[in-house]
Write a protein that holds these residues in place. Structure first.
Motif, PDB file in Angstrom:
ATOM      1  N   UNK A 369       0.838  -1.204  -0.088  1.00 36.13           N
ATOM      2  CA  UNK A 369       0.012   0.009  -0.159  1.00 36.13           C
ATOM      3  C   UNK A 369       0.629   1.202  -0.083  1.00 36.13           C
ATOM      4  N   UNK A 370       2.155   1.241   0.202  1.00 32.11           N
ATOM      5  CA  UNK A 370       3.038   2.254   0.132  1.00 32.11           C
ATOM      6  C   UNK A 370       4.422   1.936   0.709  1.00 32.11           C
ATOM      7  N   UNK A 371       5.309   3.049   0.772  1.00 26.99           N
ATOM      8  CA  UNK A 371       6.632   2.542   1.539  1.00 26.99           C
ATOM      9  C   UNK A 371       7.083   3.878   2.032  1.00 26.99           C
ATOM     10  N   UNK A 372       7.762   3.595   2.802  1.00 24.45           N
ATOM     11  CA  UNK A 372       8.394   4.921   3.741  1.00 24.45           C
ATOM     12  C   UNK A 372       9.284   5.609   2.753  1.00 24.45           C
ATOM     13  N   UNK A 373       9.343   6.978   3.072  1.00 24.05           N
ATOM     14  CA  UNK A 373       9.579   8.185   2.091  1.00 24.05           C
ATOM     15  C   UNK A 373      10.995   7.955   1.639  1.00 24.05           C
ATOM     16  N   UNK A 374      12.071   7.509   2.382  1.00 22.08           N
ATOM     17  CA  UNK A 374      13.499   7.579   1.704  1.00 22.08           C
ATOM     18  C   UNK A 374      13.939   5.971   1.835  1.00 22.08           C
ATOM     19  N   UNK A 386      -8.291   5.835  12.958  1.00 16.46           N
ATOM     20  CA  UNK A 386      -8.859   7.038  12.269  1.00 16.46           C
ATOM     21  C   UNK A 386      -8.810   7.103  10.720  1.00 16.46           C
ATOM     22  N   UNK A 387      -8.692   5.675  10.332  1.00 22.24           N
ATOM     23  CA  UNK A 387      -8.317   5.346   8.753  1.00 22.24           C
ATOM     24  C   UNK A 387      -6.890   5.697   8.360  1.00 22.24           C
ATOM     25  N   UNK A 388      -5.985   5.859   9.224  1.00 19.40           N
ATOM     26  CA  UNK A 388      -4.701   6.319   8.786  1.00 19.40           C
ATOM     27  C   UNK A 388      -3.608   5.160   9.391  1.00 19.40           C
ATOM     28  N   UNK A 412      -4.910   5.962   1.824  1.00 16.25           N
ATOM     29  CA  UNK A 412      -5.259   5.935   0.640  1.00 16.25           C
ATOM     30  C   UNK A 412      -4.025   6.290  -0.385  1.00 16.25           C
ATOM     31  N   UNK A 413      -4.413   7.398  -1.021  1.00 15.06           N
ATOM     32  CA  UNK A 413      -3.158   8.070  -1.824  1.00 15.06           C
ATOM     33  C   UNK A 413      -2.578   9.277  -1.113  1.00 15.06           C
ATOM     34  N   UNK A 414      -3.198   9.386   0.059  1.00 17.06           N
ATOM     35  CA  UNK A 414      -2.454  10.423   1.013  1.00 17.06           C
ATOM     36  C   UNK A 414      -1.318  10.103   1.880  1.00 17.06           C
TER      37      UNK A 414
END
Length: 704
Positions: A369-374, A386-388, A412-414
């Protein structure tokens, strides 16, 4: 001897203007003035006093929490045991801290990992599991025996039956624990053993077990149906028979769930290994893997039921490179959490990325669903609310390395990250970022010997409370209602409890960050600091320290040398005089300043409530100059010069586009005014062609 002004009129030519003092009563007059703007607004507020000599800086908003070393509106540099209140319009003391006890009124020392089960918060170290008693505000003393001895817990969860806990240990075993009994439901010698220490979560009837990067479902299915025992007269002896096919193999493990009186040598909640498989419905059992058959002394008079243990089912194998990560003791923190669809967990990759994987229980699918930023970061903990999804991580490829801490979030995409989390300890090496949970609108997490909070509405980060324990021993943190619990704070399984409805009685400080009254590059003298509060409660005080130009904080004293304190009950303002007449030791001078307030309370029900802090300063530097009457009479000029041409030259000097002019001062008027050459700017104050003199001012470009 006459003075002169010299300035350039081209790239290679200069213009000299000879200055002859006029025969007035006082033609050479030293002058100086404050380097201070006309406006007096400064910092966080606008001063309407109209006093052009006093500059003010004020701070009356705190909702942005901790920011950085230089002061920014709405925030501050740092605090210890001081936080914004819920609305962000006041500062107050942080959460009340205590070393938790058990109901024997002694310090509790069995807390390494926490877990939620049966509606309770549990704490485990090794041999005993204890629950927090809300009614009495302490841990149950007796607890439940886990069956472990020297092993250390790595994870625990509810088994989902309202009766049992599942506890994973660092010997790669998992134990079922109930009141009065326990059972090893997964052995380190199982046919499919855990490679790494298991991390457990329970959600909607499923027990999830994370082994490195791989996700499993842990099961204990019933095997066979009605089991009976024949101890003699058969072939072989001591034979167990079930009414339906059992599906077992040699070295599989089972445990009986219900029993009859016989055979007395067998019991429930005991691990047995299959020694032989005589048919699809018949087996013999041993108490050790590969050991001899356990003999009975009587046939069973009724039916037994059994479950298979040491059993797990693979759900997801996302790959990745977890060897170094798990070797950095990453498995002792919470890399997996329950979400609204199933569970999510962190998977380090060969290229340095850390992927966020999610398992959807409804569709039985996994996906990133994502990855850590660096790249090359170390993820410590996850939390879903809270959905996060929130992840606590540091910019370090291994647990023992140094690196800045952040909170990552996605929905989601945020996605995004918070600013850098300040480390209250001296080193960032081996400092975990452990998310405890949410209280109100604050995401609470442990980092660097302190509880920090991330305000989900304002996006602010601030310190909730400071620990008095060690920094590197902490293994877990958890919220329960209004309380936050931090484990192993002394390295010996002690648990600190923080009550967010009460106020700390530990030492507390708040630092503003460096401010310059919005006037950089000019030295100032800090005159006064005033604090505005709600009526000061009983048992509370406040003291002040100040620092200039990033130097050491120094207590503000009374003239007698005693520290000045705000102590008067029910008062709402207090002013510290920072600088007063006298020697330089009585003055605080600098280009910028920082203040440190130390609120204090001896009663956990009371706290100073700071609404505003404002400071006043006056300029400490002056601009030096000379006001001169210059003779315009032609008889004094010589060489064919006229008063009109000299007046024109003085005007040209005052309007010189280059600005800076050299002034050769040879007059030596008075004992303190020596001959000198200095860079100046020129003002033409007055002069007419029919007058005998013109008045000019020359202002040195440097300050004194």
């Amino acid at each position: 001897m006459d003075g002169k002004l010299t300035y350039g009129i081209s790239a290679t030519n200069t213009q000299d203007i000879r200055l002859t003092l006029a025969p007035t009563k006082n033609p050479y007059r030293p002058i100086s003035r404050m380097v201070w703007p006309e406006g007096t607004g400064g910092g966080g507020g606008e001063d309407q006093s109209g006093d052009v000599f006093i500059r003010r800086w004020s701070q009356n908003r705190w909702e942005r929490g901790e920011l950085k070393g230089l002061w920014e509106e709405g925030g501050y540099r740092e605090s210890s045991n001081v936080k914004p209140d819920r609305e962000g319009d006041r500062l107050e003391l942080g959460a009340f801290r205590e070393v938790s006890q058990h109901d024997g009124s002694a310090a509790f020392s069995e807390g390494v990992k926490f877990g939620r089960a049966h509606g309770l918060l549990w704490a485990v170290d090794d041999a005993t599991a204890h629950w927090w008693q809300l009614a009495t505000g302490d841990w149950d003393q007796a607890g439940w025996a886990t069956g472990a001895t020297t092993q250390t817990v790595t994870s625990l969860c509810d088994e989902g039956d309202s009766l049992a806990l599942l506890i994973a240990y660092d010997d790669k075993t998992i134990r079922r624990v109930l009141t009065g009994s326990n059972l090893e439901v997964y052995s380190a010698t199982a046919a499919d053993p855990f490679v790494y220490n298991a991390e457990l979560r329970y959600s909607r009837g499923t027990i999830y077990a994370l082994d490195g990067a791989n996700l499993y479902q842990l099961t204990t299915p019933l095997v066979g149906a009605n089991w009976t025992f024949d101890f003699t007269g058969g072939s072989p002896e001591d034979l167990w028979t079930t009414s339906t096919a059992h599906g077992l193999s040699v070295d599989d493990a089972i445990s009986f769930v219900t029993s009859d009186a016989n055979p007395s040598e067998y019991s429930t909640l005991t691990r047995y290994w299959v020694k032989t498989v005589e048919s699809t419905t018949k087996v013999t059992l041993s108490t050790t893997k590969g050991g001899s058959v356990l003999a009975g002394t009587a046939d069973s008079g009724g039916n037994w039921t059994a479950e298979q243990i040491d059993k797990r089912t693979i759900l997801s194998q996302p790959g990745g490179n977890v060897t170094d990560y798990m070797g950095s003791t990453g498995n002792i923190y919470r890399r997996m959490c329950v979400t609204d669809t199933g569970v999510t967990w962190l998977v380090p990759q060969e290229n340095g990325d850390v992927i966020v994987m999610e398992w959807n229980a409804a569709t039985t699918t996994d996906f990133p669903t994502g990855k850590l930023p660096v790249e090359a970061v170390f993820g410590y903990s996850t939390h879903f609310v809270h959905g996060f999804l929130f992840v606590g991580f540091r910019y370090a490829a291994a647990h023992g390395e140094k690196g800045l801490a952040h909170i990552y979030y996605q929905r989601g995409g945020q996605w995004g990250t918070t600013g850098v989390v300040r480390n209250a300890d001296t080193s960032t090496a081996s400092q975990p970022v452990i998310i405890a949970g949410v209280i109100g609108d604050d995401l609470i997490f442990w980092y660097g010997k302190a509880l920090m909070a991330y305000d989900l509405s304002a996006g602010a980060i601030f310190q909730l409370a400071a620990s008095q324990g060690t920094s590197t021993g902490v293994k877990d943190a958890a919220t329960l209602g209004k309380d936050v619990f931090v484990s192993n704070t002394d390295g010996s399984a002690a648990v600190e409890r923080y009550d967010t409805t009460l106020f700390t009685t530990d030492d507390a400080t708040w630092k503003s960050g460096r401010f310059n009254f919005t006037l950089g590059g000019i030295q100032k003298t800090l005159l006064r600091v005033t604090v505005v509060t709600d009526p000061l409660p009983a048992s509370t005080t406040m003291t002040l320290k100040v620092a200039a130009d990033g130097g050491t904080f120094t207590a503000v004293n009374l003239e007698s040398g005693n520290v000045a304190s705000f102590t008067e009950d029910d008062d709402t303002t207090y002013t510290w005089t920072v600088s007063r007449s006298g020697g330089t030791d009585a003055q605080t001078v600098g280009y910028d300043f920082e203040i440190e307030l130390a609120p204090d309370s001896t009663n956990s029900a009371n706290s100073p409530k700071i609404r505003e802090v404002f400071c006043e300063a006056v300029g400490a530097q002056k601009r030096r100059g000379v006001e001169m009457d210059i003779d315009l009479r032609s008889s004094s000029l010589g060489r064919g010069a006229s008063g009109t041409s000299l007046l024109s030259a003085l005007r040209a000097a005052s309007e010189f586009s280059g600005g800076v002019i050299k002034f050769t001062d040879t007059y030596q008027v008075g004992s303190t005014e020596k001959a000198r050459v200095s860079d100046v700017v020129v003002e033409l104050m007055g002069g007419h062609r029919d007058q005998e003199f013109a008045t000019i001012r020359v202002w040195e470009t440097s300050l004194i």
